[in-house]
Design a protein around this motif. Sequence first.
Motif, short mmCIF file in Angstrom:
data_model
loop_
_atom_site.label_atom_id
_atom_site.label_comp_id
_atom_site.label_asym_id
_atom_site.label_seq_id
_atom_site.Cartn_x
_atom_site.Cartn_y
_atom_site.Cartn_z
N PRO A 87 0.82 -1.22 0.00
CA PRO A 87 0.00 0.00 0.00
C PRO A 87 0.85 1.27 0.00
O PRO A 87 0.56 2.22 -0.71
CB PRO A 87 -0.80 -0.10 1.30
CG PRO A 87 -0.84 -1.54 1.62
CD PRO A 87 0.44 -2.13 1.09
N VAL A 88 1.92 1.27 0.79
CA VAL A 88 2.80 2.44 0.84
C VAL A 88 3.40 2.70 -0.55
O VAL A 88 3.39 3.82 -1.05
CB VAL A 88 3.94 2.24 1.86
CG1 VAL A 88 4.88 3.43 1.86
CG2 VAL A 88 3.36 2.01 3.24
N ALA A 89 3.88 1.61 -1.17
CA ALA A 89 4.53 1.75 -2.48
C ALA A 89 3.55 2.24 -3.54
O ALA A 89 3.89 3.07 -4.37
CB ALA A 89 5.14 0.42 -2.90
N VAL A 90 2.31 1.74 -3.47
CA VAL A 90 1.34 2.12 -4.49
C VAL A 90 0.77 3.51 -4.25
O VAL A 90 0.57 4.30 -5.18
CB VAL A 90 0.19 1.08 -4.57
CG1 VAL A 90 -0.90 1.54 -5.51
CG2 VAL A 90 0.73 -0.26 -5.03
N MET A 91 0.52 3.85 -2.99
CA MET A 91 -0.13 5.12 -2.69
C MET A 91 0.81 6.31 -2.72
O MET A 91 0.39 7.43 -2.91
CB MET A 91 -0.84 5.07 -1.34
CG MET A 91 -2.03 4.13 -1.27
SD MET A 91 -3.04 4.17 -2.74
CE MET A 91 -3.71 5.82 -2.63
N ARG A 92 2.09 6.05 -2.51
CA ARG A 92 3.05 7.15 -2.45
C ARG A 92 2.98 8.09 -3.66
O ARG A 92 2.92 9.31 -3.49
CB ARG A 92 4.47 6.58 -2.27
CG ARG A 92 5.57 7.62 -2.30
CD ARG A 92 5.35 8.64 -1.22
NE ARG A 92 6.41 9.63 -1.16
CZ ARG A 92 6.24 10.85 -0.70
NH1 ARG A 92 5.06 11.23 -0.28
NH2 ARG A 92 7.24 11.70 -0.65
N PRO A 93 2.97 7.55 -4.91
CA PRO A 93 2.91 8.47 -6.05
C PRO A 93 1.57 9.19 -6.17
O PRO A 93 1.48 10.22 -6.82
CB PRO A 93 3.12 7.56 -7.27
CG PRO A 93 3.60 6.27 -6.75
CD PRO A 93 3.13 6.16 -5.34
N LEU A 94 0.52 8.64 -5.53
CA LEU A 94 -0.82 9.20 -5.72
C LEU A 94 -1.13 10.33 -4.77
O LEU A 94 -1.73 11.33 -5.14
CB LEU A 94 -1.88 8.10 -5.55
CG LEU A 94 -1.83 6.93 -6.52
CD1 LEU A 94 -3.00 6.01 -6.27
CD2 LEU A 94 -1.85 7.42 -7.95
N SER A 95 -0.76 10.17 -3.51
CA SER A 95 -1.21 11.15 -2.53
C SER A 95 -0.24 11.25 -1.35
O SER A 95 0.08 10.25 -0.71
CB SER A 95 -2.60 10.73 -2.03
OG SER A 95 -2.84 11.27 -0.76
N GLY A 96 0.22 12.46 -1.10
CA GLY A 96 1.18 12.68 -0.03
C GLY A 96 0.58 12.46 1.34
O GLY A 96 1.16 11.77 2.19
N SER A 97 -0.63 12.99 1.56
CA SER A 97 -1.22 12.89 2.89
C SER A 97 -1.63 11.46 3.18
O SER A 97 -1.51 10.98 4.31
CB SER A 97 -2.41 13.83 3.01
OG SER A 97 -3.26 13.68 1.91
N PHE A 98 -2.10 10.74 2.14
CA PHE A 98 -2.50 9.36 2.34
C PHE A 98 -1.29 8.50 2.68
O PHE A 98 -1.33 7.64 3.56
CB PHE A 98 -3.19 8.83 1.08
CG PHE A 98 -3.98 7.57 1.31
CD1 PHE A 98 -5.26 7.64 1.83
CD2 PHE A 98 -3.44 6.34 1.01
CE1 PHE A 98 -5.99 6.49 2.04
CE2 PHE A 98 -4.17 5.18 1.22
CZ PHE A 98 -5.45 5.27 1.74
N GLY A 99 -0.18 8.76 1.98
CA GLY A 99 1.05 8.02 2.24
C GLY A 99 1.52 8.21 3.67
O GLY A 99 1.93 7.27 4.35
N LEU A 100 1.43 9.46 4.13
CA LEU A 100 1.87 9.78 5.48
C LEU A 100 0.96 9.12 6.52
O LEU A 100 1.44 8.64 7.56
CB LEU A 100 1.86 11.30 5.66
CG LEU A 100 3.00 11.88 6.50
CD1 LEU A 100 4.34 11.46 5.94
CD2 LEU A 100 2.89 13.39 6.55
#
Lengths: 172, 192
Positions: A87-100
Amino acid sequence: MKLISNLFIPILVLIVILYAAKKKVNVYDSFVEGAKEGLPMALNMFPPLLAMIFGINIFTSSGLIDDVFGFLKPLFYMIHVPLEILPVAVMRPLSGSFGLALLNDMYELYGPDSFLSILSSVIQGSSDTTLYIITLYFGTIGIKKIKYALWAGLLADLATVILSIIIVPLFF
Amino acid sequence: MINKLWIFFIVSGSLFLIINGKADILNNQIISSGKTTLDLILQIFPLLAIWLGIMNIAKKSGLLDKVSKAISPFLSKLFPEIPKGHESLGLISSNIIANLFGLGNAATPFGLKAMESLQTLNKDKKTASRSMITFLVINTCGVTLIPTTIISLRLMHDSTDPTSIVVPCMLVTFISLFIGLIIDRLFAKRYK
């Protein structure tokens, strides 16, 4: 390092102003003129950013990713990579706040110094929100055809994930 | 590309939420995304205006030209399309330096200005130029010396060694930047 980081902006501002004063430039007028450009820029920024946030928020809140990942679990065990980082790897490019937010969950669940948390931190710390940057930068100047920009950005993100999986075990 | 991705995000996300009986969440997301965006812009805008002001001073005094001349030998290798001494080189370097020091908020205005400047060199105003894409790849690789947000998050969670991630991050980010630039080159050749 923190001191350098803290002094960077003030020193930069001072250098710019002192240099301009030496060159006899009207510093005040130049500042006002430049700051004026901020409004149209922010206005141009709004529509593409709105579109992207609209789409991404629906997608990330759906929980679709979690279900898909459950599916992939056996595959990940086979190649000895913990599924939890996906999830971290996939979401990182999509959304900064979600990744955090994901990182925050992981720290709470496994502790900030666990291998999983460190691996996720390194992935997050050595990449950026590719989709957001592409939308913001191209959207603001009105570029419609982005050619291979997204692919290049996402492939570089993939490289970041693979490199992290290789490099982090060397340190911890 | 973005178009298809957008459709995919909305359709797959919406259907999944509806099937799982979570239409209320979907409703909420549709209604609130405008406010989320506005909040984000309100966050970026004040600093953007300040930096645009400061940058205009640097431009008027010739400082930006001077900086761009000093680093243009390095950057002209990466951006062969930009004429030597062009304003965009100074802006690109300012953006990279601000990112290096973990000042994402300060880097964005430089980046936007750099894109505007690259747009003046662009023949087809609707299509991304090669230089723009190279510049974006550098940005999306998130080249930074100190990932400040993550260190503070680790600190918040009582990590025994919050900065332990700094060196691995640096290694990963620079190698991935290198790989990103190679990927960018390969794509640029194919698209010619």
